[in-house]
Design an enzyme around this catalytic site. Structure first.
Site: not given
Ligand SMILES: *Cc1c(COP(=O)(O)O)cnc(C)c1O
Length: 457
Positions: A109
């Site tokens: 993220k």
């Molecule tokens: C947010 C997240 C996901 C999922 O991603 P999306 O874009 O919400 O589908 C998967 N793995 C981790 C470690 C995350 O922080």
């Protein structure tokens, strides 16, 4: 570039307003009026921030010049390893791990959030404006947002997280940051409750305007745009005609970015939606039924979601961009907890997507198998992706599995799988013994409003 709402009842906006507004006025999500195409052969060889500017520019053309965009991406990615922000490792023949966890909070993220913060600061400085960022997190969004905005002079940041549903390390990453403008809030509820609280406040237009509420959740188009980049950069590193991607999925933001990459011309064979026991997307893609069930707490908490907000964007596309039909399905989701996807939409979706799901034992087994085979430790989210892709390894095209978090963020799940604790990177070690600071609220929109009013003067 103009943006339209998936529900068809909000004004068309340019990138900057889409960035600042997040959700459209009709409750829909913004999507580009047309998909730009780029020739992936022209992608710069690196550094990453130049590649990012190349891919993202068509989406932001009316907002910043190419030079300005380059300086924003350079600043955003300055906290990543300089030689390679998103390393790709072939861990088994034609089976790759894309390491997206070398940013400041050790999850993918950071890629989107750090650039989002640069975009916000750039715009707000120009407008001499201050905003209130309000977001919900299932773990990693919150820390990424707090990290990205903690020094911003233009934003107060309120992050809601579900009590007992984020790992200790995830919570500490949010609650040990000392900044006058950051407010982590523990909500007595689950992630969907947190997300609904956010939606509720955004729908109160008077409150939204008075406090200049801004969204940093993965529905924000700028975040999706930032995530398109590593699909291109990882493809560039492999000599293949086509590749497939397996993506650990919760809110459908990351994998939707992969779909956009394909629309832009990247030769992607399959996109695999990998879910944990909260498998609404797996059920939807395999049966056509998109029905909500109760959220289960799992060892991959960042995917413990039953309403996958960004799926609305794909739904809209699958309905031939029919906003009336999109709005009516979402209405059904509200009133009847779900809907059935019609046959032609389902075929549209299956044309690009496969799906799979992993339960808790399967996640732990996958961590163990990959470790035994390769010596590499993966985190439980990444393991969901490897589990879902293992039956879909195709002899003609390589598979790229998105590594979404550093295993050190989830030491218990790793220890339960292989009896070894992952190494704690310095970035984490520093916060483990710091004092935590956060407030607690009930799952109540009025309580949240009063809280924000008391903090933003
Ligand atoms: C947010 C997240 C996901 C999922 O991603 P999306 O874009 O919400 O589908 C998967 N793995 C981790 C470690 C995350 O922080």
């Amino acid at each position: 570039m103009k943006y339209i709402s998936t529900r068809g009842n909000a004004p068309e906006l340019g990138f900057e307003n889409v960035l600042l507004e997040g959700l459209a006025k009709d409750g829909g999500l913004y999507i580009p009026e047309i998909w730009p195409s780029v020739d992936y052969k022209n992608l710069p060889k690196g550094p990453y921030f130049e590649q990012a500017a190349f891919i993202i520019h068509p989406f932001v053309d009316d907002f910043v010049s190419k030079e300005e965009l380059l300086s924003l991406t350079e600043r955003a990615y300055s906290q990543f390893p300089l030689d390679d922000a998103a390393p790709l490792k072939e861990i088994q023949k034609d089976n790759y791990l894309l390491e997206l966890y070398h940013g400041p909070t050790l999850a993918f993220k950071d890629f989107a959030m750090l650039l989002l913060a640069e975009f916000f600061n750039f715009s707000l400085k120009k407008r001499n404006k201050k905003i209130t960022i309000l977001g919900a997190t299932s773990g990693d969004t919150g820390s990424a947002a707090i990290e990205a905005f903690k020094d911003s002079e233009h934003a107060n940041v309120f992050i809601l997280f579900p009590e007992g549903r984020v790992s200790d390390i995830q919570r500490k990453q949010m609650t040990t940051v000392s900044s006058q403008s950051v407010y982590p809030i523990e909500v007595n509820g689950n992630f969907d409750d947190c997300q609904n609280l956010v939606k509720n406040l955004f729908q109160d237009l008077e409150f939204k305007n008075q406090y200049s509420l801004a969204a940093i959740n993965s529905i924000n188009w700028a975040r999706v745009a930032a995530q398109i980049v590593y699909y291109f950069t990882s493809f560039q590193k492999i000599d293949a005609e086509k590749v497939s991607f397996s993506v650990p999925t919760g809110n459908f933001g990351d994998i939707f970015a992969g779909w956009v990459a394909k629309k832009m011309g990247l030769p992607i064979d399959r996109l695999i939606v990998a879910t944990n026991s909260n498998d609404i997307l797996h059920r939807a893609i395999s049966t056509g039924d998109y029905f909500q069930e109760k959220v289960q707490a799992t060892i991959s908490p960042s995917m413990d979601i039953q309403i996958s907000s960004n799926f609305e964007r794909l739904l809209f596309e699958s309905l031939g961009r029919n906003s009336k039909e999109t709005a009516s399905l979402i209405e059904k989701l509200k009133n009847e907890k779900g809907f059935t996807i019609n046959q032609s939409s389902l075929e549209f979706i299956r044309n690009d997507f496969d799906s799979g799901n992993a339960n808790e034992d399967q996640i732990r087994n996958t961590i163990r198998l990959i470790y035994n085979d390769t010596g590499i430790i993966i985190d439980p989210h990444t393991a969901v992706g490897f589990f879902a892709s293992k039956d879909k390894l195709n002899k003609s095209f390589p598979m790229i599995n998105l590594g979404t978090a550093d295993p050190a963020k989830f030491p218990n799940a790793v220890k339960d799988s292989i009896s070894i604790e992952p190494n704690i990177p310095n970035k984490l070690d520093k916060i483990l013994n710091k004092d935590e600071k956060f407030d607690k609220l009930e799952d109540d929109p009025d309580a949240l409003k009063s809280y924000i009013m008391s903090k933003v003067k």
